[in-house]
Structure formats: C-alpha cells, structure tokens
Design a protein around this motif. Structure first.
Motif, PDB file in Angstrom:
ATOM      1  N   SER A 178       0.823  -1.207   0.000  1.00 10.59           N
ATOM      2  CA  SER A 178       0.000   0.000   0.000  1.00 10.59           C
ATOM      3  C   SER A 178       0.860   1.262   0.000  1.00 10.59           C
ATOM      4  N   VAL A 179       2.117   1.131   0.427  1.00 12.63           N
ATOM      5  CA  VAL A 179       3.034   2.270   0.460  1.00 12.63           C
ATOM      6  C   VAL A 179       3.495   2.633  -0.948  1.00 12.63           C
ATOM      7  N   GLY A 180       3.737   1.621  -1.771  1.00 10.22           N
ATOM      8  CA  GLY A 180       4.240   1.846  -3.119  1.00 10.22           C
ATOM      9  C   GLY A 180       4.770   0.554  -3.706  1.00 10.22           C
ATOM     10  N   THR A 181       5.469   0.679  -4.800  1.00 10.00           N
ATOM     11  CA  THR A 181       6.037  -0.477  -5.495  1.00 10.00           C
ATOM     12  C   THR A 181       7.551  -0.372  -5.491  1.00 10.00           C
ATOM     13  N   ALA A 182       8.227  -1.421  -5.071  1.00 13.08           N
ATOM     14  CA  ALA A 182       9.690  -1.458  -5.059  1.00 13.08           C
ATOM     15  C   ALA A 182      10.199  -2.084  -6.349  1.00 13.08           C
ATOM     16  N   GLN A 183      11.251  -1.520  -6.898  1.00 14.57           N
ATOM     17  CA  GLN A 183      11.879  -2.065  -8.096  1.00 14.57           C
ATOM     18  C   GLN A 183      13.375  -2.243  -7.844  1.00 14.57           C
ATOM     19  N   GLU A 184      13.907  -3.312  -8.402  1.00 21.68           N
ATOM     20  CA  GLU A 184      15.311  -3.671  -8.226  1.00 21.68           C
ATOM     21  C   GLU A 184      15.992  -3.682  -9.589  1.00 21.68           C
ATOM     22  N   ILE A 185      17.165  -3.071  -9.675  1.00 18.63           N
ATOM     23  CA  ILE A 185      17.911  -3.013 -10.923  1.00 18.63           C
ATOM     24  C   ILE A 185      19.327  -3.521 -10.656  1.00 18.63           C
ATOM     25  N   SER A 186      19.788  -4.440 -11.470  1.00 23.50           N
ATOM     26  CA  SER A 186      21.131  -4.977 -11.284  1.00 23.50           C
ATOM     27  C   SER A 186      22.182  -3.888 -11.454  1.00 23.50           C
ATOM     28  N   SER A 187      23.187  -3.903 -10.583  1.00 25.31           N
ATOM     29  CA  SER A 187      24.314  -2.976 -10.719  1.00 25.31           C
ATOM     30  C   SER A 187      25.320  -3.484 -11.748  1.00 25.31           C
ATOM     31  N   ASN A 188      25.197  -4.760 -12.122  1.00 26.52           N
ATOM     32  CA  ASN A 188      26.136  -5.408 -13.041  1.00 26.52           C
ATOM     33  C   ASN A 188      27.561  -5.452 -12.496  1.00 26.52           C
ATOM     34  N   THR A 189      27.692  -5.432 -11.178  1.00 27.91           N
ATOM     35  CA  THR A 189      29.022  -5.489 -10.568  1.00 27.91           C
ATOM     36  C   THR A 189      29.009  -6.430  -9.366  1.00 27.91           C
ATOM     37  N   VAL A 190      30.201  -6.832  -8.949  1.00 28.49           N
ATOM     38  CA  VAL A 190      30.390  -7.656  -7.763  1.00 28.49           C
ATOM     39  C   VAL A 190      31.246  -6.877  -6.772  1.00 28.49           C
ATOM     40  N   ALA A 191      30.707  -6.661  -5.586  1.00 29.31           N
ATOM     41  CA  ALA A 191      31.473  -6.003  -4.524  1.00 29.31           C
ATOM     42  C   ALA A 191      32.494  -6.987  -3.968  1.00 29.31           C
ATOM     43  N   THR A 192      33.718  -6.537  -3.790  1.00 30.91           N
ATOM     44  CA  THR A 192      34.793  -7.418  -3.323  1.00 30.91           C
ATOM     45  C   THR A 192      35.590  -6.760  -2.206  1.00 30.91           C
ATOM     46  N   ILE A 193      36.213  -7.603  -1.393  1.00 34.26           N
ATOM     47  CA  ILE A 193      37.209  -7.134  -0.417  1.00 34.26           C
ATOM     48  C   ILE A 193      38.580  -7.337  -1.049  1.00 34.26           C
ATOM     49  N   VAL A 194      39.354  -6.263  -1.132  1.00 33.18           N
ATOM     50  CA  VAL A 194      40.651  -6.305  -1.799  1.00 33.18           C
ATOM     51  C   VAL A 194      41.769  -6.141  -0.774  1.00 33.18           C
ATOM     52  N   MET A 195      42.757  -7.003  -0.851  1.00 33.02           N
ATOM     53  CA  MET A 195      43.951  -6.885  -0.003  1.00 33.02           C
ATOM     54  C   MET A 195      45.042  -6.122  -0.751  1.00 33.02           C
ATOM     55  N   ASP A 196      45.868  -5.420  -0.024  1.00 31.75           N
ATOM     56  CA  ASP A 196      46.947  -4.645  -0.626  1.00 31.75           C
ATOM     57  C   ASP A 196      48.124  -5.577  -0.940  1.00 31.75           C
ATOM     58  N   TYR A 197      47.865  -6.480  -1.869  1.00 36.62           N
ATOM     59  CA  TYR A 197      48.871  -7.460  -2.270  1.00 36.62           C
ATOM     60  C   TYR A 197      49.293  -7.159  -3.698  1.00 36.62           C
ATOM     61  N   ASP A 198      50.533  -6.742  -3.863  1.00 34.61           N
ATOM     62  CA  ASP A 198      51.040  -6.381  -5.176  1.00 34.61           C
ATOM     63  C   ASP A 198      52.556  -6.276  -5.073  1.00 34.61           C
ATOM     64  N   ASP A 223      34.555  -2.633 -17.629  1.00 36.50           N
ATOM     65  CA  ASP A 223      34.237  -1.649 -16.603  1.00 36.50           C
ATOM     66  C   ASP A 223      34.376  -2.201 -15.194  1.00 36.50           C
ATOM     67  N   GLN A 224      34.401  -3.519 -15.044  1.00 38.73           N
ATOM     68  CA  GLN A 224      34.638  -4.127 -13.739  1.00 38.73           C
ATOM     69  C   GLN A 224      36.118  -4.467 -13.555  1.00 38.73           C
ATOM     70  N   VAL A 225      36.710  -5.024 -14.604  1.00 45.78           N
ATOM     71  CA  VAL A 225      38.100  -5.486 -14.522  1.00 45.78           C
ATOM     72  C   VAL A 225      39.068  -4.327 -14.302  1.00 45.78           C
ATOM     73  N   VAL A 226      38.733  -3.154 -14.830  1.00 43.45           N
ATOM     74  CA  VAL A 226      39.643  -2.021 -14.741  1.00 43.45           C
ATOM     75  C   VAL A 226      39.975  -1.657 -13.293  1.00 43.45           C
ATOM     76  N   TYR A 227      39.081  -1.994 -12.350  1.00 36.42           N
ATOM     77  CA  TYR A 227      39.330  -1.682 -10.938  1.00 36.42           C
ATOM     78  C   TYR A 227      40.501  -2.487 -10.368  1.00 36.42           C
ATOM     79  N   TYR A 228      40.884  -3.551 -11.045  1.00 38.92           N
ATOM     80  CA  TYR A 228      41.977  -4.403 -10.567  1.00 38.92           C
ATOM     81  C   TYR A 228      43.146  -4.412 -11.548  1.00 38.92           C
ATOM     82  N   SER A 229      43.207  -3.420 -12.412  1.00 33.92           N
ATOM     83  CA  SER A 229      44.264  -3.376 -13.426  1.00 33.92           C
ATOM     84  C   SER A 229      45.393  -2.454 -12.988  1.00 33.92           C
ATOM     85  N   ASN A 230      46.449  -2.414 -13.781  1.00 32.85           N
ATOM     86  CA  ASN A 230      47.603  -1.573 -13.435  1.00 32.85           C
ATOM     87  C   ASN A 230      47.360  -0.104 -13.719  1.00 32.85           C
ATOM     88  N   THR A 231      46.227   0.237 -14.358  1.00 31.43           N
ATOM     89  CA  THR A 231      45.945   1.646 -14.658  1.00 31.43           C
ATOM     90  C   THR A 231      45.052   2.296 -13.615  1.00 31.43           C
TER      91      THR A 231
END
Length: 526
Positions: free
Chosen positions: A276-296, A437-445
């Motif tokens: 009765s409050v309204g309609t909820a809609q969900e949209i995929s972010s097309n991404t996976v949230a990850t925990i990254v360690m400072d390993y390099d 657009d996802q892989v670039v977050y873990y690239s050398n650039t």
C-alpha cells in the motif's frame, strides 16, 4: 534461501511492461500538466550540471540523462551498444572510430544542430578528470582526431584494437559553441539556466544541497523517434535532497514524493512488505562487490605470505557480510564478474571454512598480526568492515578500522600503505555492462593503490581481453583472468548487488535507459 537475479529478459519485461504497455495516460493527451517529485539522500547530484565534473552515482546515470545524452549506451534488451544521436558508427580496419551525427538532433537550450566537432570537444573535455585521462590517453589519439568538411562525421584513431571501444568513448555530449559563448573555461555549471544538453529536460532552478528542478522540452528532437505524442513524460521533475533516509521515506509514504531512488535494503524491504506504500523495483548494478587486499609488487609485504591470504579468504563469511550490508539487494556472486555481464565463469568464490582458515593461519607462522582498513562513513563498505573485524579476530588478526569522509578516503587509498583492505565495486554500477568496466578496478591503470595490480602476466590477460574485437578471444582471456585472480587469494567476492527504487500509486513505472539506469525521462502514470 539464497536470492538469485531475475533473468535479463525478466528485468526487461518488468520495466517495459510498466512503461510501454501502460497505455496512453491522460497527461500524454495534453489535458493535464504532471509534476513528479523525486527524493534522494545523495547531495552530490544536487550541486552542479557538469557531466564531466561528476554527478553522483546515486541512481546510475538517471539524473544526467534528463539533461544530456551519451554518445553510446547499452541497450537493456539486447545488451548491445547503441546510440540515440549517431546515424552511423563503426571501427575501420585501421582502428579508426567513425562517428556520424544524426540530422535533426539539437541541443535543448540553444536549439543548434549537433556537430561532429561537439563530439570531439566533449571527448577532449572528458580527459580533464585525472581518473578518466588515463584511458583516453592509453586507447585513443585525440590529437590526431578530425572532423569531416561538413562537420557531420568525426574520426577518432585508436592506438590498437579495442573490444570495448564504445565504452571508452561513451562520453556525455556538450555544445562547444554554447560553452565558448557563455564563459569558456569560466562557464558556470552551477547556473541551471546555462545547462545545455541533448536531453529531454532543461534545469530551471537549483538550490544547492536542497533541490534541482527540470522542465520538459516540448519540442525535443527525440519526441517523434521515441513515440511521438504518445510518449509519456512528466512536464516537471524536481529532485529533492534529504539528509537522512528516514525523513525521505516518511514523505514518500505520505505522498509528498512520487519516486525515491537508490534506497537502502531496509527501505526496499519495508515497501516490498507494505504494497500500500508503493512499489519497489530492483535493478542490477552489473558489478560484484569485493574485499581487496593490498597485495602487489609494492603492496604490504605481509601479504607475500600466501597462507595468511588463504586464511583471510576462507575465514571471511562473504555471504553473511553481503546480506548484512545489502539485505534484500544482496545476490550471491559466482565470480569476480557479475552474472548479468558477458564472459563470467562460475566457481571463483571462496567457501567459508573457519577450520581450514585456522589451519592456514597456523601454517603461516604469523602471530599478533595488525592490519588497517580505511573506509568511508555511512557506506556498505564500512558495515562489511566492522563485521570483518570480528571474524578476523577469531584468527588472531587485528584489523584497525579508520572511517573518514569519502574525499579523505580517496586520498588515503591512492597512497602506498594507505590501507591494507578496501572494498571495490561496492557502490558504482557498471552502466555499460561490458566486463572491462569491472576489470579495470583491478588493473595496473587504476588510480587507487590498494586495488590495482601491477603483475605483468596478470595485466597481459586484461590487455588480451581488451585488445581484440573477437568475442571468443575476449571470452578466453576473461576466463583466464578470473582463474588467475582467484589463484592469488587477494580479492574476495562478497556480493552481486542491486540498486533499489520505489514509486507511489500515481506512477505506473519507468523503463531502463541502459542496463543499470532507470529512465527518468520516461515515467508512465497510473
């Protein structure tokens, strides 16, 4: 029960049925003026009208699409790149992108025809932000770009084959002459009456930090193309900023707001349980949230101990952390790429096993380990970090959590040794749907030190997936990339998440403008 994403077809049907099959509302017949009030808790959107300067990610690109158009976007039904403003586009055998503008595409404020030189101006302006300049310089040669004599076609040389070339140059379009006539480098993007794009709306009022009002361009060039007089628009859209979601949701429930955007999991669940409050809609972010360690190669030396990294991976209950932070917007990941994007390979996640984790910790030979996590306040990342602390303490690992504002965090994350852990892809949706657009977050650039990876053989896989037009070649390289990253035990997939919005009884729905963005230009009415 673990939640799974709706299929792409189901998502498309949800939005298209709401918008396209709702029929012609009374407003569309011109009998009544309809105004829509939209609520948001992200103040960055209500600050200026400079697309290059960075609106918020509050509801994907929805706010930007009111005023501007991208050169390319990803069609939500076909998942193919397309363009509203180009009549033709292709890549030559010599790796030159050829872009021809459509006749009749005009800027909403000035009324001038879009020119090829406007595309080039917009591309060059897109290199101004430091985080964007690297990709433009790496892949394109804008100094060698040129326009045809009739100013209808732009030629942009690429330095190599580039599979996601439309992603690289999918910029927002501005009118060069208008910018130059109204101040040039001193153009005032805070002035709503100067904002001039190819979108269906022009801003008419801005109260920084409070609200921004947009009015429909009655003779917008896209009216006929997108459905003529039957195309459903609100005549006026006002975005209101709220300092807290509780107040915003109360106003939504009381009918003060018609739509609320990027709402929390708690608010989504409340609307879902109270129709009765309204309609909820969900949209995929097309991404996976990850925990990254400072390993390099220049990361924290302690992470050179593989058993420590394995202990952390298997000692992290990713599902529990993801559900804690994202609630009903949580979906179980299967790898480092989202299941809604191409080339994802299942099986690259770590199963929570505290006994196995403890055995790896014992084999590491380490004791009294102290590590640091710098996180931004009020974020899903901080919620995850707080719970992560407790699970790491069970292994004898102390994680000191430091919480700052986002600007301080970005500065800290950019510095070597700034943090030992951070979240990646936890709030930025992938609007193109391309894995790049996802892989670039873990690239050398990537410009955040903790997330980027400098290993040559690893980045060769990313380059192989990028420097080819052949989809089979790209798929093979991305499969190897996922396997490689999984084998480093340094990036933990936590959650494949969605964005949430809700609308009231007088709104029948919105459609998608790209794979992750509600089209606020197209709102059908009950």
């Amino acid at each position: 029960m673990k939640k799974r994403f709706l299929s792409l077809i189901s998502l498309a049907l949800v939005f298209c049925l709401c918008a396209c099959l709702a029929g012609i509302p009374a407003q569309a017949a011109g009998e009544e003026s309809v105004e829509i009030a939209i609520g948001s808790t992200d103040g960055k959107f209500i600050g200026h009208f400079d697309p290059t300067g960075g609106f918020s990610n509050d509801y994907g690109s929805g706010g930007l699409y009111l005023v501007y158009e991208r050169v390319f976007y990803t069609d939500p039904d076909t998942r193919e790149f397309t363009s509203n403003i180009l009549s033709d586009y292709y890549m030559t055998e010599d790796n030159v992108a050829v872009l021809t503008v459509k006749d009749g595409v005009t800027f909403s404020r000035s009324g001038n025809q879009l020119l090829a030189s406007d595309l080039l101006y917009s591309f060059r302006r897109s290199t101004i932000p430091a985080q964007a300049a690297g990709n433009w310089e790496k892949y394109t040669d804008l100094d060698a770009a040129y326009v045809s004599d009739d100013n209808k076609t732009l030629y942009v040389p690429f330095k190599m084959e580039c599979g996601p070339w439309q992603t690289i140059i999918g910029a927002w379009v501005l009118e060069e002459a208008w910018i130059q006539e109204n101040g040039g480098d001193d153009f005032d993007f805070f002035d709503p009456l100067l904002a001039n794009g190819l979108g269906a709306y022009v801003p008419t009022e801005l109260v920084v930090g409070t609200s921004a009002t947009f009015e429909r361009v009655k003779d917008w060039w896209g009216n006929e193309e997108y459905g003529g007089t039957d195309f459903c628009y609100a005549d006026k859209i006002t975005n209101y900023m709220y300092s807290d979601e509780t107040t915003m949701m109360v106003n939504f429930e009381n009918g003060v707001l018609d739509i609320v955007l990027r709402i929390s999991a708690n608010s989504m669940e409340y609307v879902m349980n109270n129709p009765s409050v309204g309609t909820a809609q969900e949209i995929s972010s097309n991404t996976v949230a990850t925990i990254v360690m400072d390993y390099d190669v220049d990361g924290n030396p302690i992470f050179e101990n593989e058993n420590l990294r394995k202990a952390i991976c298997y000692g992290t209950p990713a599902e529990a952390l993801g559900e804690l932070a994202y609630g009903v917007l949580y979906h179980e990941p299967v790898s480092y790429l989202a299941t809604t994007t191409p080339f994802v390979v299942e099986g690259y996640t770590y199963e929570y096993d505290p006994e196995l984790a403890q055995s790896y910790m014992d084999e590491s030979g380490l004791s009294d380990v102290h590590l640091k996590w710098v996180s931004n306040s009020g974020s899903a990342a901080t919620t995850i970090a707080e719970a992560f602390q407790a699970y790491m303490s069970m292994l004898g690992i102390t994680v000191d959590l430091e919480v700052y504002d986002i600007l301080t965090c970005i500065q800290t994350w950019s510095e070597p040794g700034g943090t030992d852990f951070k979240m990646a892809c936890e709030q930025n949706a992938c609007v193109s749907g391309d894995p790049y657009d996802q892989v670039v977050y873990y690239s050398n650039t990537y410009n955040l030190h903790c997330s980027n990876r400098q290993w040559e053989d690893y980045n060769a896989l990313i380059e192989g997936a990028t420097y080819s037009f052949d989809q089979d070649v790209r798929a093979d390289y991305y499969a190897q990339w996922q396997e490689y990253l999984y084998g480093t035990y340094s990036v933990i997939p936590v959650c494949e998440w969605s964005l949430g919005l809700a609308y009231g009884e007088n709104v029948a729905g919105t459609r998608l403008v790209d794979v992750s963005t509600p089209d606020l230009r197209f709102i059908s009415f009950s």
